[in-house]
Structure formats: C-alpha cells, structure tokens
Design a protein around this motif. Structure first.
Motif, PDB file in Angstrom:
ATOM      1  N   PRO A  83      22.564 -17.657 -40.677  1.00 31.39           N
ATOM      2  CA  PRO A  83      23.101 -18.468 -41.779  1.00 31.39           C
ATOM      3  C   PRO A  83      24.303 -17.763 -42.401  1.00 31.39           C
ATOM      4  CG  PRO A  83      20.709 -18.293 -41.934  1.00 31.39           C
ATOM      5  CD  PRO A  83      21.142 -17.312 -40.885  1.00 31.39           C
ATOM      6  N   VAL A  84      25.335 -18.518 -42.669  1.00 36.67           N
ATOM      7  CA  VAL A  84      26.562 -17.929 -43.211  1.00 36.67           C
ATOM      8  C   VAL A  84      27.197 -18.918 -44.168  1.00 36.67           C
ATOM      9  CG1 VAL A  84      27.971 -18.754 -41.273  1.00 36.67           C
ATOM     10  CG2 VAL A  84      28.711 -16.747 -42.549  1.00 36.67           C
ATOM     11  N   GLU A  85      27.796 -18.392 -45.237  1.00 40.57           N
ATOM     12  CA  GLU A  85      28.433 -19.226 -46.254  1.00 40.57           C
ATOM     13  C   GLU A  85      29.749 -18.589 -46.672  1.00 40.57           C
ATOM     14  OE1 GLU A  85      27.534 -22.107 -47.758  1.00 40.57           O
ATOM     15  OE2 GLU A  85      25.624 -22.346 -46.677  1.00 40.57           O
ATOM     16  N   GLU A  86      30.731 -19.426 -46.943  1.00 40.02           N
ATOM     17  CA  GLU A  86      31.995 -18.953 -47.503  1.00 40.02           C
ATOM     18  C   GLU A  86      32.036 -19.345 -48.970  1.00 40.02           C
ATOM     19  OE1 GLU A  86      36.845 -19.198 -46.752  1.00 40.02           O
ATOM     20  OE2 GLU A  86      35.437 -20.110 -45.333  1.00 40.02           O
ATOM     21  N   ARG A  87      32.113 -18.336 -49.843  1.00 38.84           N
ATOM     22  CA  ARG A  87      32.086 -18.614 -51.272  1.00 38.84           C
ATOM     23  C   ARG A  87      32.742 -17.470 -52.043  1.00 38.84           C
ATOM     24  NH1 ARG A  87      26.553 -20.965 -53.626  1.00 38.84           N
ATOM     25  NH2 ARG A  87      26.963 -22.317 -51.838  1.00 38.84           N
ATOM     26  N   TYR A  88      33.504 -17.814 -53.063  1.00 42.53           N
ATOM     27  CA  TYR A  88      34.157 -16.847 -53.952  1.00 42.53           C
ATOM     28  C   TYR A  88      35.104 -15.904 -53.217  1.00 42.53           C
ATOM     29  CZ  TYR A  88      30.103 -18.419 -56.649  1.00 42.53           C
ATOM     30  OH  TYR A  88      29.138 -19.187 -57.259  1.00 42.53           O
ATOM     31  N   GLY A  89      35.680 -16.379 -52.121  1.00 44.86           N
ATOM     32  CA  GLY A  89      36.612 -15.549 -51.381  1.00 44.86           C
ATOM     33  C   GLY A  89      35.956 -14.590 -50.411  1.00 44.86           C
ATOM     34  N   PHE A  90      34.628 -14.671 -50.265  1.00 49.07           N
ATOM     35  CA  PHE A  90      33.887 -13.797 -49.355  1.00 49.07           C
ATOM     36  C   PHE A  90      33.116 -14.628 -48.331  1.00 49.07           C
ATOM     37  CE2 PHE A  90      34.114 -11.352 -53.346  1.00 49.07           C
ATOM     38  CZ  PHE A  90      34.683 -10.175 -52.887  1.00 49.07           C
ATOM     39  N   ILE A  91      32.797 -13.995 -47.216  1.00 47.23           N
ATOM     40  CA  ILE A  91      31.897 -14.563 -46.218  1.00 47.23           C
ATOM     41  C   ILE A  91      30.545 -13.884 -46.391  1.00 47.23           C
ATOM     42  CG2 ILE A  91      31.491 -14.995 -43.778  1.00 47.23           C
ATOM     43  CD1 ILE A  91      34.040 -16.326 -44.950  1.00 47.23           C
ATOM     44  N   TRP A  92      29.521 -14.669 -46.671  1.00 48.79           N
ATOM     45  CA  TRP A  92      28.175 -14.152 -46.919  1.00 48.79           C
ATOM     46  C   TRP A  92      27.288 -14.456 -45.705  1.00 48.79           C
ATOM     47  CZ3 TRP A  92      27.005 -12.178 -51.952  1.00 48.79           C
ATOM     48  CH2 TRP A  92      28.030 -12.375 -52.901  1.00 48.79           C
ATOM     49  N   VAL A  93      26.453 -13.498 -45.345  1.00 45.24           N
ATOM     50  CA  VAL A  93      25.563 -13.680 -44.205  1.00 45.24           C
ATOM     51  C   VAL A  93      24.132 -13.341 -44.601  1.00 45.24           C
ATOM     52  CG1 VAL A  93      25.863 -11.335 -43.302  1.00 45.24           C
ATOM     53  CG2 VAL A  93      25.245 -13.196 -41.741  1.00 45.24           C
ATOM     54  N   TRP A  94      23.191 -14.060 -43.990  1.00 46.23           N
ATOM     55  CA  TRP A  94      21.741 -13.843 -44.204  1.00 46.23           C
ATOM     56  C   TRP A  94      21.196 -13.276 -42.902  1.00 46.23           C
ATOM     57  CZ3 TRP A  94      18.602 -15.545 -48.481  1.00 46.23           C
ATOM     58  CH2 TRP A  94      17.229 -15.513 -48.263  1.00 46.23           C
ATOM     59  N   PRO A  95      20.952 -11.956 -42.815  1.00 49.35           N
ATOM     60  CA  PRO A  95      20.562 -11.352 -41.535  1.00 49.35           C
ATOM     61  C   PRO A  95      19.087 -11.503 -41.179  1.00 49.35           C
ATOM     62  CG  PRO A  95      20.810  -9.660 -43.199  1.00 49.35           C
ATOM     63  CD  PRO A  95      21.206 -10.948 -43.854  1.00 49.35           C
TER      64      PRO A  95
END
Length: 352
Positions: free
Chosen positions: A97-109
């Motif tokens: 799962p990955v999300e782009e938010r607040y200028g960052f790429i977030w990942v759920w490992p």
C-alpha cells in the motif's frame, strides 16, 4: 525491532519522477514507480524471472519494465508480459500500500489488509500560504531509535550544536515529559535569555531586534512509529513566550520522519516548516542549508554511537532524567510492537 503495520515516509514526491526508485524499508526491498495517471505504486524489488532489481528498469505505459530482459510488471505485482515469452503464470511479487500526501510518498510495509490512509498524520503546513517548508534527507547508519532518543532529548544541542542553536540555558532549565496516549511530549521553556545564532538570524529575517532578551521554547512530540515534530521559536521577552502575538515572535516546526532501513540504518527525512516570511524562497533555502549542517552534526555522532554499541553490546547504558522522553518513546514503540506481534499469533487449532 520496528513496527511494520504503519505508514513510513519512503521518499519525497519530487524523488519519484519518470524513473523507478529502489529503497529498503524495514528490511523490505521495494521498487517505487508512477503508473497510469501518475499514481504511485510499490512492489517488491525483485524480478521473478532472474531476480534482478526491478528498480533498475524503466516505466513504460504505466508498467514497470525490468532492465534485464524486459519483463513488464503491473502495480499489483502481477507479471503482465515479456517479449517473446509466456509469463502469465508467473507468481506475483509482493505489492505494498502506498499513498502520496503532503509532498511525501508513504508506504505501509506490513499487512496490506490493515492499511488505512486515514492514519497518515495531518500536516497543517502543507499547501498553506501562511507557512513555508524546506527539508532534505540523510541516510544514517544507526538504529532508528537512536535518532528518536536524540530528538526527544535536546540537551545535546549545547554540545553538538554549540555554534548554531545550542546554549547553556538548555542544560539549566528542566525539561518536562508527559504522555497522551501513544504520544510522548517533552517541553522546555526558557525565559529572558539571549537568542543563539540561528534564532538571531530568524529574528532579523522578520525584522525584529536580535539583541534583546527572548523567551525560547522547545516542545517535542513523538508519535509512533517514529515521527517527531518539534515546535520551536523565540519571542521578545515579556510578551507571553510561546503564546506571544505573531508580531513579537518567530515560530517553526521541525519536521522529523525517521524511516528504518535495517536494524542498524535509517532514512532520516528532516525539514522545517516556518510561520514567518512564507514567500521568501531565499530564506527557505538559507534555513534549509543551515538546518542541513546542524543535522549533519547529529549524523556523525549517531553513527559513531552505533559503532560503539555494536562493539560493546553487553554494556548497560545510564538512564538519567534528561533521557525520559527517549525512554518513554521506546516504551511506546515496544507496546506497538507487542500488539502487532500478538495479532500475528494464530488462535490454537487454526490451520497454518
């Protein structure tokens, strides 16, 4: 050692352009890329054909193409095609799962079924005209928890950052540590002191006097898995300190996203969101450069600390009152880890 059922910053949005990016997070080797409609995808950085890193390939028509033999991978980890070959029966690689938010790429490992984008912390300064932000990234060869310790105990500033933000009053004024659920807060308020060089420059940037006594504050907030936000600033003395009107103070939030790479290395995303002169891009660049130098001093200290801890693993370390923020933050991490591990234990009689 690190929670996995949670969101970590993998990179900035700017880091991910037309090429894939390979990054190890929580011991997971991941290839990030932009698929159709500029949507971000993340898959295991492993080509099922010959084991080559998919991050060394390219992105074509929204698919990740292996740079070894041209195998095409979809954003769900399933093989799409390969020149001259039948590959539809290949076992998929893991997707994240990955999300782009607040200028960052977030990942759920961790467990993808547990991923909830609503758990990504809110950043009030992003795309807010009242704020400006600048930051960077360091790769640090140390346990990520050492950085948490470092940021939750700012007494080290007097010694590590003596020429920029350190001053003796940080040692002299006691720090208060509290907990609100899984949030650990350390706070220090210093009254009627001289501003150190960094804050003198900040006062001048806002056209405030830099040679008068100030009240200074440091409020550090740790939230799991490893995020630390630090409210910092100075106000001309006698105007209310932290609560002073904007015209008498300079106020910022130091942004720290600490992403474990392995047990002894991390990705450290640092930055500062400031609430003064937000349109001054030259000031943003100046602060980013200065902050980068400050954090580089932490980097050397932490890497050498890690080397010592690996050399003498059985030595017990002292715990003093100034360590309370880091100690309690580690307890929160341990609680989160214990809860995560308990969820992984199957009920008795369940099939494997």
């Amino acid at each position: 050692m690190f929670p996995k059922n949670t969101w970590y910053v993998a990179c900035t949005a700017e880091d991910l352009d037309t090429k894939p990016l390979g990054r190890t997070i929580c011991n997971e080797r991941i290839a990030f890329f932009r698929s159709d409609a500029n949507k971000v995808a993340a898959v295991e950085d492993f080509c099922p054909h010959r084991g080559a890193p998919l991050s060394l390939g390219k992105v074509c028509d929204g698919k990740l193409v292996c740079g070894y033999h041209g195998l095409e991978m979809g954003c769900d980890g399933k093989v799409v095609s390969m020149p001259g070959q039948r590959v539809q029966g290949f076992t998929p690689v893991k997707s994240f799962p990955v999300e782009e938010r607040y200028g960052f790429i977030w990942v759920w490992p961790g467990d993808a079924a547990k991923a909830d984008a609503a758990l990504i912390p809110h950043m009030e300064w992003h795309d807010n005209p009242e704020w400006a932000y600048g930051g960077g990234l360091y790769h640090v060869k140390a346990d990520y928890r050492l950085m948490v310790d470092n940021l939750m105990d700012l007494t080290h500033e007097t010694y590590v950052h003596a020429t920029s933000i350190g001053q003796k009053e940080i040692d002299e004024v006691p720090c208060k540590t509290t907990e609100e659920g899984d949030t650990v807060i350390t706070s220090r308020h210093m009254e009627n002191i001289s501003a150190p060089p960094f804050w003198q420059a900040a006062l001048r940037a806002k056209q405030l006097a830099d040679d008068v006594p100030v009240d200074r504050w440091q409020i550090c907030r740790f939230t799991p898995p490893s995020h630390v936000m630090i409210e910092v600033g100075v106000a001309h003395a006698g105007h209310g300190g932290y609560d002073a009107p904007d015209e008498h103070k300079v106020y910022s939030v130091v942004v720290d996203f600490i992403t474990p790479e392995t047990e002894t290395s991390m990705w450290y995303f640092w930055g500062m969101a400031r609430r003064y002169n937000p349109q001054d891009q030259a000031l943003t660049a100046q602060i980013r450069e200065g902050q980068g130098k400050i954090f580089s001093e932490d980097l050397e200290m932490l890497e050498r600390q890690q080397a010592n801890l690996l050399t003498w693993p059985d030595r017990k370390l002292l715990k003093l009152n100034i360590d309370a923020g880091g100690v309690q933050s580690r307890r929160v991490i341990d609680r989160v880890l214990a809860a995560e591990q308990a969820q992984q234990v199957q009920p008795e009689g369940a099939s494997a």
